[in-house]
Design a protein around this motif. Sequence first.
Motif, short mmCIF file in Angstrom:
data_model
loop_
_atom_site.label_atom_id
_atom_site.label_comp_id
_atom_site.label_asym_id
_atom_site.label_seq_id
_atom_site.Cartn_x
_atom_site.Cartn_y
_atom_site.Cartn_z
N LEU A 107 0.86 -1.18 0.00
CA LEU A 107 0.00 0.00 0.00
C LEU A 107 0.89 1.23 0.00
N ALA A 108 0.62 2.17 -0.90
CA ALA A 108 1.47 3.36 -1.02
C ALA A 108 0.61 4.60 -1.26
N PHE A 109 0.99 5.70 -0.58
CA PHE A 109 0.38 7.01 -0.78
C PHE A 109 1.45 7.96 -1.31
N ARG A 110 1.14 8.69 -2.38
CA ARG A 110 2.11 9.62 -2.97
C ARG A 110 1.45 10.98 -3.15
N LEU A 111 2.25 12.05 -2.93
CA LEU A 111 1.77 13.42 -3.10
C LEU A 111 2.87 14.26 -3.72
N ARG A 112 2.50 15.04 -4.74
CA ARG A 112 3.43 15.95 -5.39
C ARG A 112 2.75 17.32 -5.49
N ARG A 113 3.50 18.37 -5.13
CA ARG A 113 2.93 19.72 -5.15
C ARG A 113 3.96 20.71 -5.66
N SER A 114 3.51 21.53 -6.63
CA SER A 114 4.34 22.64 -7.10
C SER A 114 3.45 23.84 -7.35
N ASP A 115 4.01 24.93 -7.84
CA ASP A 115 3.22 26.13 -8.11
C ASP A 115 2.20 25.90 -9.22
N LEU A 116 2.47 24.90 -10.08
CA LEU A 116 1.62 24.69 -11.26
C LEU A 116 0.81 23.41 -11.22
N ASP A 117 1.14 22.46 -10.37
CA ASP A 117 0.39 21.19 -10.37
C ASP A 117 0.38 20.56 -8.99
N THR A 118 -0.68 19.78 -8.77
CA THR A 118 -0.82 18.99 -7.54
C THR A 118 -1.33 17.61 -7.93
N THR A 119 -0.66 16.57 -7.45
CA THR A 119 -1.05 15.20 -7.78
C THR A 119 -1.00 14.34 -6.52
N GLY A 120 -2.06 13.60 -6.26
CA GLY A 120 -2.08 12.64 -5.16
C GLY A 120 -2.55 11.28 -5.67
N SER A 121 -1.96 10.22 -5.16
CA SER A 121 -2.34 8.88 -5.63
C SER A 121 -2.24 7.86 -4.51
N VAL A 122 -3.03 6.80 -4.66
CA VAL A 122 -3.01 5.66 -3.74
C VAL A 122 -2.92 4.40 -4.60
N SER A 123 -2.01 3.48 -4.24
CA SER A 123 -1.90 2.23 -5.00
C SER A 123 -1.86 1.05 -4.03
N PHE A 124 -2.39 -0.07 -4.50
CA PHE A 124 -2.48 -1.28 -3.68
C PHE A 124 -2.15 -2.48 -4.54
N MET A 125 -1.46 -3.45 -3.94
CA MET A 125 -1.15 -4.69 -4.66
C MET A 125 -1.31 -5.89 -3.73
N GLU A 126 -2.04 -6.87 -4.21
CA GLU A 126 -2.13 -8.18 -3.55
C GLU A 126 -1.35 -9.15 -4.41
N PRO A 127 -0.15 -9.58 -3.96
CA PRO A 127 0.72 -10.38 -4.84
C PRO A 127 0.21 -11.80 -5.11
N ARG A 128 -0.63 -12.32 -4.22
CA ARG A 128 -1.15 -13.67 -4.45
C ARG A 128 -2.61 -13.73 -3.98
N VAL A 129 -3.52 -13.54 -4.93
CA VAL A 129 -4.95 -13.53 -4.61
C VAL A 129 -5.36 -14.92 -4.13
N PHE A 130 -5.87 -14.99 -2.90
CA PHE A 130 -6.27 -16.27 -2.29
C PHE A 130 -5.13 -17.30 -2.37
N ASP A 131 -3.90 -16.81 -2.19
CA ASP A 131 -2.69 -17.65 -2.19
C ASP A 131 -2.48 -18.38 -3.51
N SER A 132 -2.97 -17.79 -4.60
CA SER A 132 -2.84 -18.42 -5.92
C SER A 132 -1.65 -17.82 -6.67
N ASN A 133 -1.52 -18.17 -7.95
CA ASN A 133 -0.47 -17.61 -8.80
C ASN A 133 -0.91 -16.33 -9.51
#
Length: 299
Positions: free
Chosen positions: A195-221
């Motif tokens: 799980l990761a939260f990212r934020l970037r801010r400058s005078d011209l842009d603002t970006t926020g994001s959240v990402s998630f990864m489950e590497p083995r869904v129900f312990d599968s491949n």
Amino acid sequence: EEVKQYRVGKVQIEGDDVFTGDELRKHISFKKGDIYNRSRMNSDIVRITEAYAQKGHAFADIIPQTAINDDKRVADIKITPKKGRRAFIGRIFIKGNDFTRDKVIRREVMLLEGSLFDGNKLKRTRRRIRKLGYFEDVKIETKRGSKPDLLDVEIEVKEKPTGAISGGTGYSNNSGLLLFGEVRENNLFGRGQLLAFRLRRSDLDTTGSVSFMEPRVFDSNFALTSGIFLANDEFETYERDRSGGNLGFGRYLGENWMANLMYQFEENHIFKIKDTANSFVVKQKGVSSTSGVTGTLTR
């Protein structure tokens, strides 16, 4: 005093019902006429022992016999394998994982309780657990089990921090002062999720994001990845809001390859258009959306 050197004479390797003599000879690194070297011989014996372990014979005993001829300075070598009984996996113990859940480690183990012992799979198991990135060290030992033909496997891990907070600052003529940061956890609640939260801010842009990864869904491949983002960009003649996300499914192909299919969606809102904007920008006023599917193959 002169150190005597001997050359390798005859090399005799006996086979059995596990390996033929020719198959075992592939593990021998020396041939007739080479300088005899005991250390090199020991390395070859280890390789033969490992070959038997891959076939389930964890108790194999490889016996080298050397006949020395001092007059001719020749060493004849005879190698006799004693395969011993086949070994099976007894119980698999995991310890040292105070935070990481047992199943996160156990699903990387390539040997099952009751299966035939395989030394190569044991090595690959250690490599797979180390690749998770959650541990400083991984030790695997085999011990005599409850029966003569059983080997228990003990996996001991030493955990390390898997979370991180990072950030920085910069400056450019276009964007002015830039600030960015990230909070990331690679082993969420000990489940092996990211799980990761990212934020970037400058005078011209603002970006926020959240990402998630489950590497083995129900312990599968199969793996699941997802993310969302919000962004605002300020241009000379207009302003733009962006929002969107992605959803991807991956499939592990062996130990080193992964195929992934990801759907991405993005919505754009163009507004605050100035009178000096060109006709192309004016036509984009309002809300529009784009989406697409991307396939990747990763090693």
